[in-house]
Design a protein around this motif. Structure first.
Motif, PDB file in Angstrom:
ATOM      1  N   ARG A 105      -5.732   5.188  -8.490  1.00 30.29           N
ATOM      2  CA  ARG A 105      -6.043   5.237  -7.071  1.00 30.29           C
ATOM      3  C   ARG A 105      -7.039   6.355  -6.842  1.00 30.29           C
ATOM      4  O   ARG A 105      -6.841   7.483  -7.279  1.00 30.29           O
ATOM      5  CB  ARG A 105      -4.784   5.497  -6.254  1.00 30.29           C
ATOM      6  CG  ARG A 105      -5.095   5.471  -4.791  1.00 30.29           C
ATOM      7  CD  ARG A 105      -3.965   5.718  -3.855  1.00 30.29           C
ATOM      8  NE  ARG A 105      -2.662   5.832  -4.390  1.00 30.29           N
ATOM      9  CZ  ARG A 105      -1.666   6.413  -3.744  1.00 30.29           C
ATOM     10  NH1 ARG A 105      -1.864   6.929  -2.569  1.00 30.29           N
ATOM     11  NH2 ARG A 105      -0.478   6.490  -4.279  1.00 30.29           N
ATOM     12  N   ARG A 116      -7.896   8.188  -4.148  1.00 34.83           N
ATOM     13  CA  ARG A 116      -7.636   8.690  -2.812  1.00 34.83           C
ATOM     14  C   ARG A 116      -7.255  10.154  -2.930  1.00 34.83           C
ATOM     15  O   ARG A 116      -6.534  10.543  -3.846  1.00 34.83           O
ATOM     16  CB  ARG A 116      -6.499   7.891  -2.180  1.00 34.83           C
ATOM     17  CG  ARG A 116      -6.473   8.023  -0.685  1.00 34.83           C
ATOM     18  CD  ARG A 116      -5.345   7.241  -0.027  1.00 34.83           C
ATOM     19  NE  ARG A 116      -5.271   5.866  -0.454  1.00 34.83           N
ATOM     20  CZ  ARG A 116      -4.143   5.168  -0.493  1.00 34.83           C
ATOM     21  NH1 ARG A 116      -3.004   5.714  -0.144  1.00 34.83           N
ATOM     22  NH2 ARG A 116      -4.130   3.924  -0.887  1.00 34.83           N
ATOM     23  N   SER A 146      -3.275   6.003   3.587  1.00 31.58           N
ATOM     24  CA  SER A 146      -3.483   4.580   3.333  1.00 31.58           C
ATOM     25  C   SER A 146      -3.955   3.939   4.640  1.00 31.58           C
ATOM     26  O   SER A 146      -3.893   4.557   5.709  1.00 31.58           O
ATOM     27  CB  SER A 146      -2.176   3.925   2.869  1.00 31.58           C
ATOM     28  OG  SER A 146      -1.256   3.876   3.945  1.00 31.58           O
TER      29      SER A 146
END
Length: 103
Positions: free
Chosen positions: A21, A23, A32
């Motif tokens: 991921r 992020r 998210s």
């Protein structure tokens, strides 16, 4: 199909489509899509029940998202969330939620 594969090939096959991921861990970029949508509606002053109706979620799910948002933004109240959202709205990294405004 897997019986004819070597162990490395089977691992590669099983982990296909699952990546790292990309992020951040803190700030708006760490949220998210669902967390961001809930945060923006909460910052507009909507209650959990109203957010749940708008996003077709249960109120408990909204509460769960808000707890995660508070942790990721290192805040502890909706008042702080309003301030954080206002500062974040001027930042390109904090996109708005399409269709999240009042009807």
């Amino acid at each position: 199909q897997g019986t004819g594969m070597s162990v490395p090939d089977a691992i590669s096959y099983a982990s296909r489509g699952r990546g790292v991921r990309h992020r951040d861990n803190q700030g708006w970029d760490s949220l998210s899509g669902a967390e961001r949508a809930v945060a923006l509606l909460a910052a507009e002053g909507l209650r959990n029940k109203e957010i749940s109706t708008r996003l077709f979620l249960s109120p408990r799910t909204v509460g769960s998202h808000l707890r995660k948002v508070f942790a990721k933004l290192d805040i502890s109240s909706r008042t702080e969330l309003v301030h954080f959202a206002a500062v974040g709205e001027s930042d390109e990294s904090q996109p708005t939620v399409t269709g999240a405004s009042a009807p």
